[in-house]
Design an enzyme around this catalytic site. Structure first.
Site, PDB file in Angstrom:
ATOM      1  N   ASN A 142      -1.631  -3.137   4.424  1.00  0.00           N
ATOM      2  CA  ASN A 142      -1.393  -3.430   5.851  1.00  0.00           C
ATOM      3  C   ASN A 142      -1.281  -2.156   6.686  1.00  0.00           C
ATOM      4  O   ASN A 142      -0.878  -2.200   7.837  1.00  0.00           O
ATOM      5  CB  ASN A 142      -0.183  -4.356   6.030  1.00  0.00           C
ATOM      6  CG  ASN A 142       1.120  -3.703   5.633  1.00  0.00           C
ATOM      7  OD1 ASN A 142       1.232  -2.476   5.577  1.00  0.00           O
ATOM      8  ND2 ASN A 142       2.138  -4.505   5.372  1.00  0.00           N
ATOM      9  N   ASP A 152       0.826  -1.209   0.000  1.00  0.00           N
ATOM     10  CA  ASP A 152       0.000   0.000   0.000  1.00  0.00           C
ATOM     11  C   ASP A 152       0.858   1.255   0.000  1.00  0.00           C
ATOM     12  O   ASP A 152       0.537   2.243  -0.664  1.00  0.00           O
ATOM     13  CB  ASP A 152      -1.012   0.002   1.144  1.00  0.00           C
ATOM     14  CG  ASP A 152      -0.406  -0.318   2.521  1.00  0.00           C
ATOM     15  OD1 ASP A 152       0.776  -0.733   2.578  1.00  0.00           O
ATOM     16  OD2 ASP A 152      -1.113  -0.165   3.520  1.00  0.00           O
ATOM     17  N   GLU A 189       7.213   8.506 -18.749  1.00  0.00           N
ATOM     18  CA  GLU A 189       8.518   7.932 -19.065  1.00  0.00           C
ATOM     19  C   GLU A 189       8.907   6.820 -18.114  1.00  0.00           C
ATOM     20  O   GLU A 189       9.633   5.893 -18.500  1.00  0.00           O
ATOM     21  CB  GLU A 189       9.586   9.033 -19.072  1.00  0.00           C
ATOM     22  CG  GLU A 189       9.389  10.105 -20.145  1.00  0.00           C
ATOM     23  CD  GLU A 189       8.426  11.210 -19.744  1.00  0.00           C
ATOM     24  OE1 GLU A 189       7.939  11.186 -18.583  1.00  0.00           O
ATOM     25  OE2 GLU A 189       8.150  12.104 -20.560  1.00  0.00           O
TER      26      GLU A 189
END
Lengths: 622, 622
Positions: free
Chosen positions: B185, B155, B365
């Site tokens: 978590n 996360d 990019e």
């Protein structure tokens, strides 16, 4: 006609202003023979409404602290920005027509702060909004000033992840003083964008990232006015105006056509277009005045840096936070940012001491450096830290900092193979090269806590990008608190009248060089040992003198790839006045490291004391 | 117990497997004394379900083309990945306990492709998912194979803009073969993430970016199983499983606690935890087998490169596309990517010829280089292009390419002040330094269309990162089609028996050096002129010989900052066997350029023919 209105033009007058901005965008780019008129025309109505009715700006005093900020994140729309400046009366018609994109002039191809009304340089797409987040942070959290930051963004640049880092950060910090206006003209450079005119998709993304999305017809001045007026209301989230526009709007045959990106109108075509737009105008327009805000003045008291006992083992990264905290104690302009690794970079001590001057940027290094750029534009002395390896994430933002004339202080920890078990993904082995190649930069690489603290303080007064490289492990303090560490200097740690070879190191390799010197001394070989804590500028004179005194014999060792780091700096220094008898061995990290202990990896890389001693013997044997 | 099941374990058995993965994650990191057990434990249930019931993988033949791909974007969860490998029976208990994070071993701190089951190196957060997009593109668009790409993401790394570039790209290309499992978590390294457990916020972001979000309790194996089974259904969008998890799950007192990031359990604590988890297990588990897919074999025919007439004025960037198209004509593995500037970089000619092998990456990019990395992992010969300046956006991805053992071909156009009016934001002036400092890289900088075409073809066979720098403006073709341009070579364009000084250039400065040679010849001074088209490796022998033959006198000029480019390469080459009488002048771009014509800017930078001639005279005067 000169119209100066502080309460706003009528919408009919705004339409006239928009026509003037279009005409001037065409004129300036045609006169220059290059530029992006079509990308300017799509946003002309947006800017006409913004500059005349919403942007609170004292054009005669761009530094007044209550001024709003206007950032063209789509920097290629510079013809429009400069046409706004002409409409504000701060750029003359002559400058617009004869100065745009010309050598030695200030109306550059993409805007830079050589113009007093420009805060940050743009032109590398995806940077203006993140920079604007930095200015908005300064306004909302530090200055607590009522100014707004208005960012004109392109739709193409929403493909850059940095734009979403910016919106996530803006919403996390509740930056309701930030208004982003996206010119959704559907066309990028070589064709349609991924989302075209799917305004719903843009709105969903913006809302999901915690901002308020307002979709508007970007050529309906009334609707634009209503949308921008939303900024005056009680906002709970950053505001993003998504304006559906037409590229080239106002030029029949060019509107919404591909293949017109970045192309000025040929002269005849420009004349036709100008005629169709009602010809040249000379409206001069002033919008609302900024609120009065007290000018801050700041100065620095006497810094009391932390001190360390010679011989104590402490990591240089651990000296960073306390030194910065001490600096901040006596200078209210000092602020810090970090990329969610404050307990590793050492800035955690600063966070403890000055939580209100710390900005957690989470794992978004581009936004971190951009925020530092924005904070620098507001006069703050911003330090930004992460692992040295991960600062490379922000390379394009570091590259643009000198174009923005921004003074940035970057601190990269966990440099080199020295870090050990974590492996190559976490090892900064290219950072010195990247930072040294940055225009006007300073690169510092201290070997102990005392010099780290001194250099952290010295960085506060440096211009341009300055970079401090720190080390993971603990090493003995080498210097007492009385020592000075001028930028561009070096320290000589071992010296005798009959030194046979000079050993040059920085960071961990200095400690290894000292170990090599001990080993060589046991063999009866005296060495000169130099702490090259200032990699750029390097102490060319000192190093050249030392190497000359040791018969041209030298070993330089660095925990970095062979290119662009300490060895390259030493070579360049020695090349200025070549030594006839130079024999220099350069030890650096070649190959892809794995995991291991520090000792194993320094040995593997060939930069530990044993390898330095061996290289010195080889040099001595000639 | 050894359980080998190709139709999937029972969910009860999966729970046992999860306990084993937890225990092994604790054991391996405690044995190593470092690592991230808590970040592994949060995802153990996810991986137990995935490896046993959904990942279609022949562990005995990791190269079989039907295999799914498993990428740990959160590379610090390597204890979990290696525990999966033990459960699959391909890593022994001994290797797990004695090899993890040890010197010379393959279970590195973060996963790399030294392991045959790892496609790309991770550990710089935010890269695994973009890399996975490249593999998914290969599967869906090129191989047309039924494999899936499973990415375990953290996360915290969703703060990286590159993750959103990846999801935007995945949805644009309809990559329903890509399944991202996010281990939410809640805790990053130094505390809570910006969004904590706000699963709705994550889901909204994922959905807004065009993917299908499924929120699940990441410790409920039944729910996980149902969520992963969604991949077997008819998907219309890329799938993202958002799993709410607990960091350190399974260790009382550690679960959901801060300050446990990246810390192994102390031995005693580890023993307690292992006991609480039911002790050590030795399940061996095989999940579903991959579908049969025919192995591709590819070879290259005889390339017929485009030819150019000597003297014809053509930009090197314009030679890139036709040369790549010619290469692709005879090699089906050649593919190209571009950052929405294909009409500028010159790759547009390739797009025309081989549209099905071109991937438009829009202005992202980072994702572009990551996709090239993923394509390289699948055996494609990928070329990625943008302006040289904007490749810096992907610096961290370029840095990681050698760790991924990926062969990447990068092409940067519009290098240097030569570009003129667009100004400094568009001028690549640091690219040579960045690319040269990349481990194992090759850096090429041709001066004419013929050498460009030859080097584009040569890049196809290079290992590691190779970089080709091209120029905006048109310059005369210097070489006929019969000339060869070996990597590591150089060309001597002017030579006489009594040359007084060597002039070294590349790209535009080679043409300026030729102009300087002409001017000096009129003054009766003969010069050696060297085209240093191979900057890394540089032709050390050839350059040293030339400089020695011209009495140690040399001028090197480059359209790049002074650090880390051609001048640095020449200095390093000359330092290997120092010349007693070396007198070298290094001309490079210092200061921040503005806009102007090419001639004005080359003059301003001091790298045009007049300045090169002047430097040569200064060198001659000694």
């Amino acid at each position: 006609m000169t119209t100066t209105m502080h309460d706003g033009l009528s919408l009919e007058q705004v339409r006239e202003l928009a026509a003037q901005l279009r005409v001037d965008s065409i004129r300036s780019s045609t006169a220059a023979g290059s530029g992006h008129p079509t990308s300017s025309l799509s946003a002309a109505d947006l800017l006409a409404v913004l500059m005349s009715r919403h942007l609170r700006y004292d054009w005669d005093d761009p530094d007044t602290p209550g001024n709003d900020h206007l950032i063209f994140s789509k920097g290629h729309a510079s013809p429009l920005l400069y046409s706004v400046f002409r409409a504000a009366g701060v750029v003359s018609e002559q400058e617009l027509l004869e100065g745009y994109r010309r050598f030695g002039q200030r109306l550059e191809g993409h805007p830079t702060p050589v113009l007093p009304w420009v805060d940050v340089a743009t032109g590398s797409l995806g940077q203006g909004l993140p920079d604007g987040v930095g200015i908005a942070l300064a306004g909302a959290k530090l200055e607590k000033a009522p100014y707004r930051v208005w960012v004109l963004a392109g739709d193409s640049e929403l493909a850059e992840g940095s734009m979403w880092e910016a919106l996530a950060t803006a919403s996390h910090y509740g930056l309701t003083n930030l208004v982003t206006v996206v010119d959704v003209n559907r066309l990028g450079q070589r064709g349609e964008t991924a989302l075209g005119w799917d305004m719903d998709a843009y709105a969903a993304r913006v809302e999901a990232f915690g901002a308020e999305a307002v979709v508007v017809d970007g050529h309906d001045v009334e609707a634009i006015d209503a949308a921008l007026a939303r900024a005056d209301e009680d906002l709970e989230r950053p505001l993003v105006i998504l304006a559906r526009t037409v590229k080239g709007k106002g030029i029949p045959g060019v509107e919404d056509e591909e293949d017109w990106h970045g192309k000025p109108m040929p002269e005849e075509r420009a004349e036709e277009a100008i005629d169709a737009l009602g010809g040249v105008r000379s409206l001069q327009v002033r919008g609302p005045r900024p609120p009065e805000v007290e000018r801050r003045s700041a100065s620095r008291g006497q810094v009391e840096l932390p001190t360390f006992d010679v011989g104590e083992e402490i990591a240089t990264r651990k000296a960073y936070g306390p030194a910065l905290a001490a600096l901040a104690d006596v200078d209210p302009r000092v602020v810090a940012l970090d990329g969610e690794v404050s307990n590793s970079t050492g800035v955690a001590d600063f966070v403890q001491a000055h939580p209100e001057r710390f900005f957690e940027m989470f794992i978004a290094e581009q936004q971190m450096v951009a925020a530092a750029t924005g904070l620098a534009a507001r006069g703050y002395i911003a330090y930004a830290s992460s692992f040295a390896a991960f600062l490379s994430r922000a390379a394009d933002f570091v590259r643009m900092a000198p174009v923005s004339r921004a003074d940035l202080r970057l601190v990269g920890s966990h440099a080199g193979v020295e870090i050990g078990a974590d492996g190559p993904s976490q090892m900064g082995l290219e950072d010195l090269a990247m930072m040294a190649a940055t225009q006007g930069s300073t690169v510092l690489y201290p070997s102990d806590a005392t010099s780290t603290a001194a250099l952290v303080a010295a960085m506060a007064d440096l211009h341009g990008v300055s970079y401090l490289r720190t080390t993971r492990g603990g090493y003995p303090v080498l210097y007492g608190p009385e020592e000075e560490f001028p930028v561009g200097g070096s320290k000589t740690l071992r010296r005798s009248s009959h030194d046979a070879v000079t050993l040059i190191g920085a960071g961990v390799t200095l400690h290894e060089a000292l170990g090599a010197a001990d080993a060589l001394a046991e063999e009866g070989v005296q060495t000169r040992v130099i702490d090259a804590y200032s990699v750029k500028p390097i102490d060319a004179e000192g190093i050249r003198a030392a190497v000359a005194e040791t018969g041209g014999r030298a070993v330089v060792a660095e925990d970095h790839h062979p290119e662009g780091g300490l060895g390259a700096a030493v070579l360049a220094a020695l090349a200025a006045e070549p030594l006839a008898d130079l024999h220099l061995e350069h030890l650096a990290v070649d190959g892809v490291p794995g995991s291991g202990t520090t000792a194993e990896l320094l040995d593997w890389a060939g930069i530990d004391a044993a390898h330095i001693a061996r290289a010195a013997r080889a040099v001595l044997e000639g």
